[in-house]
Motif scaffolding. Sequence first.
Motif, PDB file in Angstrom:
ATOM      1  N   ARG A 139       0.861  -1.182   0.000  1.00  0.00           N
ATOM      2  CA  ARG A 139       0.000   0.000   0.000  1.00  0.00           C
ATOM      3  C   ARG A 139       0.895   1.230   0.000  1.00  0.00           C
ATOM      4  NH1 ARG A 139      -5.744   0.244   2.489  1.00  0.00           N
ATOM      5  NH2 ARG A 139      -6.491  -1.799   1.854  1.00  0.00           N
ATOM      6  N   THR A 140       0.399   2.286  -0.628  1.00  0.00           N
ATOM      7  CA  THR A 140       1.128   3.548  -0.717  1.00  0.00           C
ATOM      8  C   THR A 140       0.290   4.645  -0.070  1.00  0.00           C
ATOM      9  OG1 THR A 140       2.158   2.843  -2.783  1.00  0.00           O
ATOM     10  CG2 THR A 140       2.155   5.208  -2.334  1.00  0.00           C
ATOM     11  N   ARG A 141       0.964   5.567   0.604  1.00  0.00           N
ATOM     12  CA  ARG A 141       0.266   6.685   1.243  1.00  0.00           C
ATOM     13  C   ARG A 141       1.188   7.896   1.286  1.00  0.00           C
ATOM     14  NH1 ARG A 141      -3.739   8.403   4.134  1.00  0.00           N
ATOM     15  NH2 ARG A 141      -3.451   9.678   5.989  1.00  0.00           N
ATOM     16  N   ARG A 142       0.606   9.061   1.102  1.00  0.00           N
ATOM     17  CA  ARG A 142       1.350  10.311   1.295  1.00  0.00           C
ATOM     18  C   ARG A 142       0.983  10.831   2.680  1.00  0.00           C
ATOM     19  NH1 ARG A 142       4.426  13.107  -1.601  1.00  0.00           N
ATOM     20  NH2 ARG A 142       3.732  12.187  -3.556  1.00  0.00           N
ATOM     21  N   THR A 143       1.990  11.050   3.526  1.00  0.00           N
ATOM     22  CA  THR A 143       1.730  11.527   4.882  1.00  0.00           C
ATOM     23  C   THR A 143       1.303  12.992   4.848  1.00  0.00           C
ATOM     24  OG1 THR A 143       4.018  12.205   5.259  1.00  0.00           O
ATOM     25  CG2 THR A 143       3.424   9.909   5.824  1.00  0.00           C
ATOM     26  N   SER A 144       0.634  13.424   5.919  1.00  0.00           N
ATOM     27  CA  SER A 144       0.137  14.802   5.947  1.00  0.00           C
ATOM     28  C   SER A 144       0.175  15.370   7.361  1.00  0.00           C
ATOM     29  CB  SER A 144      -1.306  14.837   5.435  1.00  0.00           C
ATOM     30  OG  SER A 144      -2.176  14.194   6.357  1.00  0.00           O
ATOM     31  N   THR A 145       0.031  16.674   7.435  1.00  0.00           N
ATOM     32  CA  THR A 145      -0.084  17.342   8.729  1.00  0.00           C
ATOM     33  C   THR A 145      -1.296  16.810   9.474  1.00  0.00           C
ATOM     34  OG1 THR A 145       0.966  19.327   7.843  1.00  0.00           O
ATOM     35  CG2 THR A 145      -0.336  19.598   9.848  1.00  0.00           C
ATOM     36  N   ARG A 146      -2.365  16.532   8.764  1.00  0.00           N
ATOM     37  CA  ARG A 146      -3.574  16.002   9.408  1.00  0.00           C
ATOM     38  C   ARG A 146      -3.291  14.640  10.063  1.00  0.00           C
ATOM     39  NH1 ARG A 146      -7.290  16.758  12.657  1.00  0.00           N
ATOM     40  NH2 ARG A 146      -9.174  15.564  12.355  1.00  0.00           N
ATOM     41  N   ASP A 147      -2.470  13.800   9.422  1.00  0.00           N
ATOM     42  CA  ASP A 147      -2.080  12.526  10.047  1.00  0.00           C
ATOM     43  C   ASP A 147      -1.438  12.786  11.408  1.00  0.00           C
ATOM     44  OD1 ASP A 147      -2.850  11.109   7.745  1.00  0.00           O
ATOM     45  OD2 ASP A 147      -0.806  11.044   6.953  1.00  0.00           O
ATOM     46  N   VAL A 148      -0.520  13.739  11.450  1.00  0.00           N
ATOM     47  CA  VAL A 148       0.187  14.075  12.696  1.00  0.00           C
ATOM     48  C   VAL A 148      -0.810  14.570  13.741  1.00  0.00           C
ATOM     49  CG1 VAL A 148       1.876  15.651  13.734  1.00  0.00           C
ATOM     50  CG2 VAL A 148       2.389  14.511  11.562  1.00  0.00           C
ATOM     51  N   GLU A 149      -1.743  15.437  13.335  1.00  0.00           N
ATOM     52  CA  GLU A 149      -2.736  15.974  14.266  1.00  0.00           C
ATOM     53  C   GLU A 149      -3.623  14.865  14.837  1.00  0.00           C
ATOM     54  OE1 GLU A 149      -4.622  18.775  11.679  1.00  0.00           O
ATOM     55  OE2 GLU A 149      -3.092  20.318  12.011  1.00  0.00           O
TER      56      GLU A 149
END
Length: 160
Positions: free
Chosen positions: A31-41
């Motif tokens: 699986r592939t995913r682009r991390t984000s600020t929302r993930d961190v939050e």
Amino acid sequence: MNTSGKRTEPVPAIWPRTIKGRPTVGAAAERTRRTSTRDVEIFSEMTGDRNPLHYDAELAAASPFGRMIVQGGITSGLLNAIVAEDLPGPGTVFLATEWRFLKAVGIGDEIVGRVEVTSVRDDKPICTLATIVRNAAGEVCLSGNAVTYTVPLRPTLSSV
């Protein structure tokens, strides 16, 4: 059991009761995913992990990482999705993990998680998996092994 303590009755067919059945050694899923600020939050809301390396751009830029990074749980979380959805599949939980975090993942980085079945038990729905997460440059960010158990979610013939 016989007098030597060995099981003499046949092993129940438990793998057919799992959603995706018994995986084969060598089977793999990604699986592939682009991390984000929302993930961190969201991760911070769940865990309370508010390390400045995830939130303070100036401090993070001066750190050995050179930028803000995501929590390790976001990196390894991609592997949770793979085992629960793809391989071994629905009903699967981790029994054990042995992971090394080798390279930090930055906010906005694309990561690719991969699991490969290295062994499968016949008597129980338990697998051992090789696990890896790489960034878009192909660098290894996380590497290790996991043992999983897949809950048999299909009813037995006698219960229908």
